[in-house]
Design an enzyme around this catalytic site. Sequence first.
Site, PDB file in Angstrom:
ATOM      1  N   MET A  39       0.731  -1.050  -0.140  1.00  0.00           N
ATOM      2  CA  MET A  39       0.106  -0.120  -0.031  1.00  0.00           C
ATOM      3  C   MET A  39       0.959   1.133  -0.154  1.00  0.00           C
ATOM      4  O   MET A  39       1.992   1.156   0.884  1.00  0.00           O
ATOM      5  CB  MET A  39      -0.728  -0.008   1.185  1.00  0.00           C
ATOM      6  CG  MET A  39      -1.927  -1.115   1.355  1.00  0.00           C
ATOM      7  SD  MET A  39      -3.084  -1.113   2.777  1.00  0.00           S
ATOM      8  CE  MET A  39      -3.745  -2.611   2.886  1.00  0.00           C
ATOM      9  N   HIS A  68      -0.073  -8.210  -3.927  1.00  0.00           N
ATOM     10  CA  HIS A  68      -1.486  -7.314  -4.330  1.00  0.00           C
ATOM     11  C   HIS A  68      -0.831  -5.825  -4.174  1.00  0.00           C
ATOM     12  O   HIS A  68      -0.637  -5.526  -3.025  1.00  0.00           O
ATOM     13  CB  HIS A  68      -2.446  -7.832  -3.163  1.00  0.00           C
ATOM     14  CG  HIS A  68      -3.671  -6.980  -3.347  1.00  0.00           C
ATOM     15  ND1 HIS A  68      -4.763  -6.717  -2.575  1.00  0.00           N
ATOM     16  CD2 HIS A  68      -4.026  -6.067  -4.349  1.00  0.00           C
ATOM     17  CE1 HIS A  68      -5.488  -6.074  -2.783  1.00  0.00           C
ATOM     18  NE2 HIS A  68      -5.231  -5.411  -4.159  1.00  0.00           N
ATOM     19  N   MET A  70      -1.493  -2.114  -4.210  1.00  0.00           N
ATOM     20  CA  MET A  70      -2.648  -1.177  -3.973  1.00  0.00           C
ATOM     21  C   MET A  70      -1.896   0.089  -4.124  1.00  0.00           C
ATOM     22  O   MET A  70      -1.692   0.906  -3.205  1.00  0.00           O
ATOM     23  CB  MET A  70      -3.448  -1.193  -2.571  1.00  0.00           C
ATOM     24  CG  MET A  70      -4.289  -2.456  -2.650  1.00  0.00           C
ATOM     25  SD  MET A  70      -4.838  -3.079  -1.014  1.00  0.00           S
ATOM     26  CE  MET A  70      -3.289  -4.189  -0.848  1.00  0.00           C
ATOM     27  N   GLY A 144      -7.532  -1.175   1.746  1.00  0.00           N
ATOM     28  CA  GLY A 144      -6.748  -0.163   2.582  1.00  0.00           C
ATOM     29  C   GLY A 144      -6.664  -0.791   4.032  1.00  0.00           C
ATOM     30  O   GLY A 144      -5.492  -0.364   4.575  1.00  0.00           O
ATOM     31  N   PHE A 145      -7.251  -1.699   4.610  1.00  0.00           N
ATOM     32  CA  PHE A 145      -7.310  -1.998   5.887  1.00  0.00           C
ATOM     33  C   PHE A 145      -7.840  -3.562   6.106  1.00  0.00           C
ATOM     34  O   PHE A 145      -8.718  -3.974   5.255  1.00  0.00           O
ATOM     35  CB  PHE A 145      -7.954  -1.122   6.922  1.00  0.00           C
ATOM     36  CG  PHE A 145      -7.934   0.226   6.783  1.00  0.00           C
ATOM     37  CD1 PHE A 145      -6.562   0.758   7.587  1.00  0.00           C
ATOM     38  CD2 PHE A 145      -8.498   1.013   5.965  1.00  0.00           C
ATOM     39  CE1 PHE A 145      -6.390   2.112   7.300  1.00  0.00           C
ATOM     40  CE2 PHE A 145      -8.086   2.654   5.943  1.00  0.00           C
ATOM     41  CZ  PHE A 145      -7.034   2.968   6.416  1.00  0.00           C
ATOM     42  N   GLY A 147      -9.518  -6.188   8.662  1.00  0.00           N
ATOM     43  CA  GLY A 147     -10.681  -6.485   9.462  1.00  0.00           C
ATOM     44  C   GLY A 147     -11.979  -6.051   9.186  1.00  0.00           C
ATOM     45  O   GLY A 147     -12.628  -5.520   9.884  1.00  0.00           O
ATOM     46  N   GLY A 178     -11.010  -9.674   1.410  1.00  0.00           N
ATOM     47  CA  GLY A 178     -11.777  -8.972   2.260  1.00  0.00           C
ATOM     48  C   GLY A 178     -12.738  -9.621   2.995  1.00  0.00           C
ATOM     49  O   GLY A 178     -13.726  -9.939   2.313  1.00  0.00           O
ATOM     50  N   GLY A 179     -12.631  -9.329   4.300  1.00  0.00           N
ATOM     51  CA  GLY A 179     -13.837 -10.052   4.978  1.00  0.00           C
ATOM     52  C   GLY A 179     -14.058 -11.231   4.879  1.00  0.00           C
ATOM     53  O   GLY A 179     -15.257 -11.745   5.258  1.00  0.00           O
ATOM     54  N   GLY A 199      -6.890 -12.404   6.293  1.00  0.00           N
ATOM     55  CA  GLY A 199      -6.012 -11.647   7.066  1.00  0.00           C
ATOM     56  C   GLY A 199      -6.357 -11.766   8.585  1.00  0.00           C
ATOM     57  O   GLY A 199      -6.044 -12.524   9.170  1.00  0.00           O
ATOM     58  N   SER A 200      -7.377 -11.175   9.204  1.00  0.00           N
ATOM     59  CA  SER A 200      -7.629 -11.018  10.532  1.00  0.00           C
ATOM     60  C   SER A 200      -8.408 -12.437  10.902  1.00  0.00           C
ATOM     61  O   SER A 200      -8.134 -12.931  11.989  1.00  0.00           O
ATOM     62  CB  SER A 200      -8.544  -9.979  10.741  1.00  0.00           C
ATOM     63  OG  SER A 200      -9.876  -9.688  10.072  1.00  0.00           O
TER      64      SER A 200
HETATM   65  C1  DX5 Z   1      -7.336  -5.046   2.060  1.00  0.00           C
HETATM   66  C2  DX5 Z   1      -6.286  -6.014   1.986  1.00  0.00           C
HETATM   67  C3  DX5 Z   1      -6.541  -7.404   2.421  1.00  0.00           C
HETATM   68  C4  DX5 Z   1      -6.730  -7.353   3.765  1.00  0.00           C
HETATM   69  C5  DX5 Z   1      -7.759  -8.583   4.169  1.00  0.00           C
HETATM   70  O1  DX5 Z   1      -7.175  -3.920   1.748  1.00  0.00           O
HETATM   71  O2  DX5 Z   1      -6.035  -5.992   0.408  1.00  0.00           O
HETATM   72  O3  DX5 Z   1      -5.730  -8.370   1.807  1.00  0.00           O
HETATM   73  O4  DX5 Z   1      -5.429  -7.893   4.420  1.00  0.00           O
HETATM   74  O5  DX5 Z   1      -7.930  -8.650   5.314  1.00  0.00           O
HETATM   75  P1  DX5 Z   1      -9.246  -9.152   6.195  1.00  0.00           P
HETATM   76  O6  DX5 Z   1      -9.268 -10.663   5.881  1.00  0.00           O
HETATM   77  O7  DX5 Z   1      -8.857  -8.841   7.509  1.00  0.00           O
HETATM   78  O8  DX5 Z   1     -10.412  -8.295   5.689  1.00  0.00           O
HETATM   79 ZN    ZN Z   2      -4.863  -7.856  -0.586  1.00  0.00          ZN
END
Ligand code: DX5
Ligand code: ZN
Length: 223
Positions: A39, A68, A70, A144-145, A147, A178-179, A199-200
């Site tokens: 990012m 990835h 971004m 961007g984030f 969780g 994402g999610g 991720g989370s």
């Molecule tokens: C979001 C990232 C994701 C993120 C997913 O901008 O591209 O890869 O880490 O995280 P969770 O699984 O927690 O949504």
């Molecule tokens: Zn990603």
Amino acid sequence: MTPPFILSPSLLSADFGRLADEVAALEAAGLQWVHLDVMDGLFVPNITFGPPIIAALRRRSKLYFDTHLMIERPERYVAAFCEAGANLVCVHAEATVHLERTVAEIARLGAAPAVALNPATPLCAVKYLLPQLDMVLVMTVNPGFGGQSFIPFCLDKVRDLAALRRSQGLSFRIQVDGGVTPDNTAALLEAGADVLVSGSAFFGHPPYKDRLDVFHAAANRPT
Ligand code: DX5
Ligand code: ZN
């Protein structure tokens, strides 16, 4: 029985003070991919890491580096990421004007080319490039984030992309990011996803081998 899928844990939710250990722990737990979220604080409102960190991890790991980007105008950096050891380089359709040229450049450099689409970006942004791609990333949150919550309409988008893949007789992978949790795993796979980023919902639940088993078990839950 759902088809086999790849779980690509997003290092964004790992312990940044122990990245090499985290990557080693993934490998020891039987994971094959790791998702590296780059990012730039411009395309997304957050900054993570770049080629030097990836090169350092590459020296310690044989995992498939699912990278990835971004970042704005990723064409400026695709060579640096390939050089650092990215196996797959995914650029956002929204971040580059000459997407075909960027994709061709990634392939020329020897990495697997992929394109990511933000939730509101229609599939037509990538339709004509599909034969050139190894993977399409359907973002299921606004990037961007970690969780954030899964955006429900994205499930239809995965379904539509899988239909397009069938109608064109292609075999690119469909990734969702994402999610993603064990609770929506079966629905995503049924819609046509092949690679799930988590991720989370992954790093927050060690040990990683057990968490991988939870995702595998969730794949066959009734939807
Ligand atoms: C979001 C990232 C994701 C993120 C997913 O901008 O591209 O890869 O880490 O995280 P969770 O699984 O927690 O949504
Ligand atoms: Zn990603």
